[in-house]
Design an enzyme around this catalytic site. Structure first.
Site, PDB file in Angstrom:
ATOM      1  N   LYS A  34       0.654  -1.512  -0.230  1.00 48.38           N
ATOM      2  CA  LYS A  34      -0.153  -0.174   0.170  1.00 48.38           C
ATOM      3  C   LYS A  34       1.001   0.963   0.118  1.00 48.38           C
ATOM      4  CE  LYS A  34      -0.980   0.128   4.780  1.00 48.38           C
ATOM      5  NZ  LYS A  34       0.119   1.196   5.683  1.00 48.38           N
ATOM      6  N   GLY A  39       9.710  -2.772   2.718  1.00 42.24           N
ATOM      7  CA  GLY A  39      10.882  -2.684   3.806  1.00 42.24           C
ATOM      8  C   GLY A  39       9.703  -2.654   4.856  1.00 42.24           C
ATOM      9  N   THR A  41       7.146  -1.628   8.220  1.00 46.27           N
ATOM     10  CA  THR A  41       7.304  -1.732   9.763  1.00 46.27           C
ATOM     11  C   THR A  41       9.197  -1.832  10.235  1.00 46.27           C
ATOM     12  OG1 THR A  41       5.435  -1.738  11.012  1.00 46.27           O
ATOM     13  CG2 THR A  41       7.295  -1.277  12.249  1.00 46.27           C
ATOM     14  N   ASP A 310       3.623 -10.460  11.688  1.00 39.84           N
ATOM     15  CA  ASP A 310       2.898 -10.194  13.261  1.00 39.84           C
ATOM     16  C   ASP A 310       1.411 -10.300  13.103  1.00 39.84           C
ATOM     17  OD1 ASP A 310       5.471  -8.973  13.839  1.00 39.84           O
ATOM     18  OD2 ASP A 310       4.789  -6.785  13.979  1.00 39.84           O
ATOM     19  N   HIS A 444      39.407 -16.145  22.887  1.00 44.29           N
ATOM     20  CA  HIS A 444      39.671 -15.703  24.146  1.00 44.29           C
ATOM     21  C   HIS A 444      40.282 -14.197  23.198  1.00 44.29           C
ATOM     22  CE1 HIS A 444      40.540 -14.337  27.953  1.00 44.29           C
ATOM     23  NE2 HIS A 444      42.012 -14.433  27.618  1.00 44.29           N
TER      24      HIS A 444
HETATM   25  C1  LIG Z   1       9.432   0.497  17.141  1.00 47.81           C
HETATM   26  C2  LIG Z   1      10.174  -0.939  16.731  1.00 47.81           C
HETATM   27  C3  LIG Z   1      11.597  -1.657  16.754  1.00 47.81           C
HETATM   28  C4  LIG Z   1      10.898  -2.467  16.490  1.00 47.81           C
HETATM   29  N1  LIG Z   1      12.407  -3.701  16.602  1.00 47.81           N
HETATM   30  C5  LIG Z   1      12.785  -5.248  16.104  1.00 47.81           C
HETATM   31  C6  LIG Z   1      13.737  -5.773  16.569  1.00 47.81           C
HETATM   32  O1  LIG Z   1      14.954  -4.703  16.831  1.00 47.81           O
HETATM   33  N2  LIG Z   1      13.872  -6.956  15.601  1.00 47.81           N
HETATM   34  C7  LIG Z   1      12.726  -7.422  15.494  1.00 47.81           C
HETATM   35  O2  LIG Z   1      13.264  -8.694  15.597  1.00 47.81           O
HETATM   36  N3  LIG Z   1      11.764  -6.950  15.476  1.00 47.81           N
HETATM   37  C8  LIG Z   1      11.005  -5.651  15.692  1.00 47.81           C
HETATM   38  N4  LIG Z   1      10.737  -4.419  15.211  1.00 47.81           N
HETATM   39  C9  LIG Z   1       8.984  -5.898  15.074  1.00 47.81           C
HETATM   40  C10 LIG Z   1       9.095  -5.850  13.957  1.00 47.81           C
HETATM   41  O3  LIG Z   1       9.156  -4.609  12.867  1.00 47.81           O
HETATM   42  C11 LIG Z   1       7.710  -6.708  13.077  1.00 47.81           C
HETATM   43  O4  LIG Z   1       7.881  -7.508  13.955  1.00 47.81           O
HETATM   44  C12 LIG Z   1       7.589  -7.251  11.843  1.00 47.81           C
HETATM   45  O5  LIG Z   1       8.100  -5.556  11.364  1.00 47.81           O
HETATM   46  C13 LIG Z   1       6.287  -7.595  11.615  1.00 47.81           C
HETATM   47  O6  LIG Z   1       6.844  -7.948   9.885  1.00 47.81           O
HETATM   48  P1  LIG Z   1       5.742  -7.756   8.905  1.00 47.81           P
HETATM   49  O7  LIG Z   1       5.996  -8.267   7.296  1.00 47.81           O
HETATM   50  O8  LIG Z   1       4.695  -9.061   9.664  1.00 47.81           O
HETATM   51  O9  LIG Z   1       5.177  -6.539   9.333  1.00 47.81           O
HETATM   52  P2  LIG Z   1       5.551  -5.450   8.598  1.00 47.81           P
HETATM   53  O10 LIG Z   1       6.644  -4.985   9.033  1.00 47.81           O
HETATM   54  O11 LIG Z   1       4.253  -4.347   9.555  1.00 47.81           O
HETATM   55  O12 LIG Z   1       5.201  -5.092   7.116  1.00 47.81           O
HETATM   56  C14 LIG Z   1       3.880  -5.249   6.618  1.00 47.81           C
HETATM   57  C15 LIG Z   1       3.672  -4.356   4.684  1.00 47.81           C
HETATM   58  O13 LIG Z   1       2.268  -5.110   4.448  1.00 47.81           O
HETATM   59  C16 LIG Z   1       2.146  -3.487   4.157  1.00 47.81           C
HETATM   60  N5  LIG Z   1       0.525  -3.382   3.974  1.00 47.81           N
HETATM   61  C17 LIG Z   1      -0.268  -3.826   5.181  1.00 47.81           C
HETATM   62  N6  LIG Z   1      -1.917  -3.980   4.726  1.00 47.81           N
HETATM   63  C18 LIG Z   1      -1.204  -3.761   2.824  1.00 47.81           C
HETATM   64  C19 LIG Z   1      -2.732  -3.658   2.440  1.00 47.81           C
HETATM   65  N7  LIG Z   1      -4.153  -4.498   3.107  1.00 47.81           N
HETATM   66  N8  LIG Z   1      -1.808  -4.240   1.339  1.00 47.81           N
HETATM   67  C20 LIG Z   1      -0.940  -3.632   1.353  1.00 47.81           C
HETATM   68  N9  LIG Z   1      -0.018  -3.742   1.899  1.00 47.81           N
HETATM   69  C21 LIG Z   1      -0.390  -3.329   3.094  1.00 47.81           C
HETATM   70  C22 LIG Z   1       2.101  -2.500   5.567  1.00 47.81           C
HETATM   71  O14 LIG Z   1       2.486  -1.267   4.296  1.00 47.81           O
HETATM   72  C23 LIG Z   1       3.605  -3.068   5.035  1.00 47.81           C
HETATM   73  O15 LIG Z   1       4.471  -2.825   4.490  1.00 47.81           O
HETATM   74  C24 LIG Z   1      10.227  -3.762  15.695  1.00 47.81           C
HETATM   75  C25 LIG Z   1       8.915  -2.837  16.156  1.00 47.81           C
HETATM   76  C26 LIG Z   1       9.133  -1.275  16.241  1.00 47.81           C
HETATM   77  C27 LIG Z   1       7.316  -1.115  15.986  1.00 47.81           C
END
Ligand SMILES: Cc1cc2nc3c(=O)[nH]c(=O)nc-3n(C[C@H](O)[C@H](O)[C@H](O)COP(=O)(O)OP(=O)(O)OC[C@H]3O[C@@H](n4cnc5c(N)ncnc54)[C@H](O)[C@@H]3O)c2cc1C
Length: 465
Positions: A34, A39, A41, A310, A444
Site C-alpha cells: 500500500k 520494507g 514497519t 505480526d 579468548h
Molecule cells: C519501534 C519498533 C522496533 C522494532 N524493533 C525490532 C527489532 O529490533 N527486531 C525485531 O525482530 N523486530 C522488531 N520490531 C518488530 C518488527 O518490526 C515486526 O515484527 C515486523 O516488521 C513484522 O513484519 P511483517 O512483515 O509481519 O509486517 P510489517 O513489517 O508491518 O509489514 C507489513 C507491510 O504490509 C503493508 N500493508 C498492510 N496492509 C496492506 C494492504 N491491505 N495492502 C497492501 N499492503 C499492506 C504495510 O504497508 C507494510 O509495508 C520492532 C517494531 C517496532 C514498532
C-alpha cells in the site's frame, strides 16, 4: 487478468523475504504494497531506524565516558538533524537494496491496497481504481500498527507512537513512556542516554514481562541506576495535551493517583494486527481479535491462503520470526522439505542498554511444565572482554534439563547480548546438551566466551566465576 503462482500482500520482513525466496524457487511472484516504498514497519519505523538511534546513543555515551578511557573530549554536542539524516540514508539504502533483490529474483511490485477477493483471486485498489489478479497461492503479510489506550488520542506531535517519535525535531527534555515491552524500553534507553528525563509506566508487575523474571529485575535495576524512573503496576487513567506538553494521570500500585507532566508521551502498549479490510474475514481462515490462526507451516483454514508475521495468532511479533514463517510457507508451496515454525527455537532480542537476548523456556515456564531443571548463571563481571569494553553489568542464565543436560532456555542481559545469543540459538535448534557445549572451544578474549562459562556454571564448573 494477470496470473501468478504467488501473490503476497505486504512487503515487510515477512513478505519481502518470502517473495525473494519464491523468486529463487522459480515461482512467478507479485508483492502488493500500500505504501510507495517496500520494507514495512521493520525497515521504515521499527527495527532499523531505532537501531540507528541506539547506535548513535551508544557513541554519545562513549564520549560522555571519555575520561574513563583516557581521552579528553570537550564540548560534545548532539547534532540531532544530522543523526536523523543518517537514519534516513540508511533506511533509503536498504529500501533500494530490497528493490534490487526483487528485480534479481523477478519479483513484481504492485502499489495499492491488497485484498483477498476469493479463492485464487486478489484485488488491488489504487486511487479509487480496482484491478484483480489471479494466483495459485496467496500470502497475507500485512503486519501491525501501534495501539493506544481507550480515550488516549495520538496527535503525532506530543502524544506519539513509534512512528512519530522517530521524527522529533529535537531531543525532548522529558518523556513518559507508557508500556515497558521491547518498544518502550528501547526508546526509554535511547532518549535517556541523550539526556531526556524518562519515566516508564507499566501496567504489569515488571518490565519486559515476557522475559525471565531475573532478567526483568536486572533491567529495572540497571534502568534505575541510569536515572530512568519505572512505575510498575501503574494504571494510566488519562493522557491529555496541555500548553507545556502533556499530563499523564495514573494510579500507582498503592492505589494513589499521581499526575506527571512531560514534554512528550510515547504510547508503547502493543501492536494490533492489520487485517481489517483485507478480505480475510470473508474466507474460511479463523480470526481472533484480528489475528489469523495458522498451523506451524503458516497455512490458514482457507485452502492455499497463508498468513505470516505480526498478524499471526500466538507467534512473536518479531522481524526474524516473520521472515522464517515466510520461508517455511514458500518452501511448502515449492514442494521443498521444511521444518515447522517452533516458537521455542525463535530468539528474542531487546535493544536497550543493557541489551537482552533470550531463547527457549524461562525458569518459571520450565518449572510450571513440571520439568526437573538445573540453573547456571555467569555474571559478565568475570569476563575480561566485557571489562575492556567497559560494559560488565548483567549475566547469562542457562536453564537445563537435570538428567541429560539438554539446554531448554538461555537468557542474557548485558554487553552484546543480542549477538552472543546466537550460540544458544544453535544449541537449542540442534538440541545440544551441556556436554556438547562444554566441549566447544570459545575464542579468548571475547564476550561470547561468557556463554561457555554459563553452560559450565550449571554443573558448578565455570572457570571465571
Ligand atoms: C519501534 C519498533 C522496533 C522494532 N524493533 C525490532 C527489532 O529490533 N527486531 C525485531 O525482530 N523486530 C522488531 N520490531 C518488530 C518488527 O518490526 C515486526 O515484527 C515486523 O516488521 C513484522 O513484519 P511483517 O512483515 O509481519 O509486517 P510489517 O513489517 O508491518 O509489514 C507489513 C507491510 O504490509 C503493508 N500493508 C498492510 N496492509 C496492506 C494492504 N491491505 N495492502 C497492501 N499492503 C499492506 C504495510 O504497508 C507494510 O509495508 C520492532 C517494531 C517496532 C514498532
Amino acid at each position: 487478468m494477470a496470473k501468478y503462482d504467488l501473490v503476497i500482500i505486504g512487503s515487510g520482513p515477512g513478505g519481502y523475504v518470502a517473495a525473494i525466496r519464491a523468486g529463487q524457487y522459480g515461482l512467478k511472484t507479485a508483492v502488493i504494497e500500500k505504501d510507495s516504498y517496500v520494507g514495512g514497519t521493520c525497515l521504515h519505523i521499527g527495527c532499523i531506524p531505532t537501531k540507528v538511534l541506539l547506535h548513535h546513543a551508544e557513541i554519545y555515551d562513549t564520549f560522555q565516558r571519555a575520561a574513563e578511557f583516557g581521552f579528553e573530549v570537550k564540548d560534545v554536542k548532539v547534532n540531532w538533524p544530522a543523526i536523523l539524516a543518517r537514519k534516513e540514508r540508511i533506511v533509503n539504502k536498504h529500501t533500494k537494496g530490497i528493490e534490487f533483490l526483487f528485480r534479481k529474483s523477478k519479483v513484481e511490485t504492485i502499489t495499492g491496497w491488497g485484498r483477498v477477493a476469493g479463492p485464487g483471486r486478489v484485488s488491488v485498489e489504487k486511487d479509487g481504481k480496482k484491478t484483480e489478479i489471479e494466483t495459485t497461492y496467496t500470502m497475507l503479510a500485512t503486519g501491525s500498527d501501534a495501539r493506544s489506550l481507550p480515550g488516549v488520542e495520538i496527535d503525532g506531535k506530543t502524544i506519539l507512537t513509534n512512528k512519530e517519535i522517530l521524527e522529533l525535531p529535537a531531543i525532548p527534555k522529558s518523556l513518559v513512556v507508557v508500556g515497558a515491552g521491547a518498544v518502550g524500553v528501547e526508546f526509554a534507553s535511547i532518549f535517556r542516554t541523550f539526556g531526556t528525563e524518562v519515566t516508564i509506566l507499566e501496567m504489569l508487575p515488571r518490565a519486559v514481562p515476557l522475559e525471565d523474571e531475573e532478567i526483568s529485575a536486572e533491567l529495572m535495576k540497571a534502568f534505575k541506576k541510569r536515572g530512568i524512573r519505572i512505575e510498575t503496576e501503574a494504571k494510566v487513567e488519562s493522557v491529555k495535551k496541555d500548553a507545556k506538553g502533556a499530563t499523564v494521570v495514573f494510579k500507582t500500585k498503592d492505589g494513589k493517583s499521581e499526575s506527571l507532566a512531560a514534554e512528550k508521551v510515547l504510547m508503547a502498549v502493543g501492536r494490533r494486527p492489520m487485517t481489517e479490510n483485507t478480505g480475510v474475514d470473508k474466507t474460511a481462515a479463523k480470526l481472533e481479535r484480528g489475528f489469523v490462526h495458522t498451523n506451524a507451516y503458516m497455512e490458514t483454514a482457507e485452502p492455499r491462503l497463508f498468513a505470516i508475521g505480526d498478524i499471526v495468532a500466538g507467534l512473536p511479533q518479531l522481524a526474524h520470526a516473520a521472515s522464517m514463517e515466510g520461508l517455511i510457507a514458500v518452501g511448502l508451496m515449492a514442494g521443498k522439505e521444511v521444518q515447522p515454525f517452533d516458537r521455542m527455537k525463535c530468539p528474542n532480542a531487546t535493544y536497550c542498554e543493557p541489551q537482552i537476548g533470550s531463547i527457549g523456556m524461562t525458569e518459571k515456564q520450565a518449572r510450571d511444565a513440571g520439568i526437573k531443571i538445573k540453573i547456571g548463571k555467569f555474571p559478565f563481571l568475570g569476563n575480561s572482554k566485557a571489562t575492556i569494553l567497559g560494559h560488565h553489568e548483567g549475566f547469562i542464565k542457562v536453564v537445563a534439563e537435570e538428567k541429560y543436560g539438554e539446554i531448554l532456555g538461555v537468557h542474557v542481559i548485558g554487553p552484546l547480548a543480542t549477538e552472543i545469543i546466537a550460540e544458544a540459538v544453535t544449541a537449542i535448534s540442534l538440541e545440544a546438551t551441556l556436554d556438547d557445549l562444554a566441549a566447544m572451544i570459545h575464542a579468548h578474549p571475547t564476550v561470547w566466551e561468557a556463554m561457555g562459562d554459563a553452560f559450565n556454571a550449571v554443573r558448578g564448573l565455570s572457570i571465571n566465576a
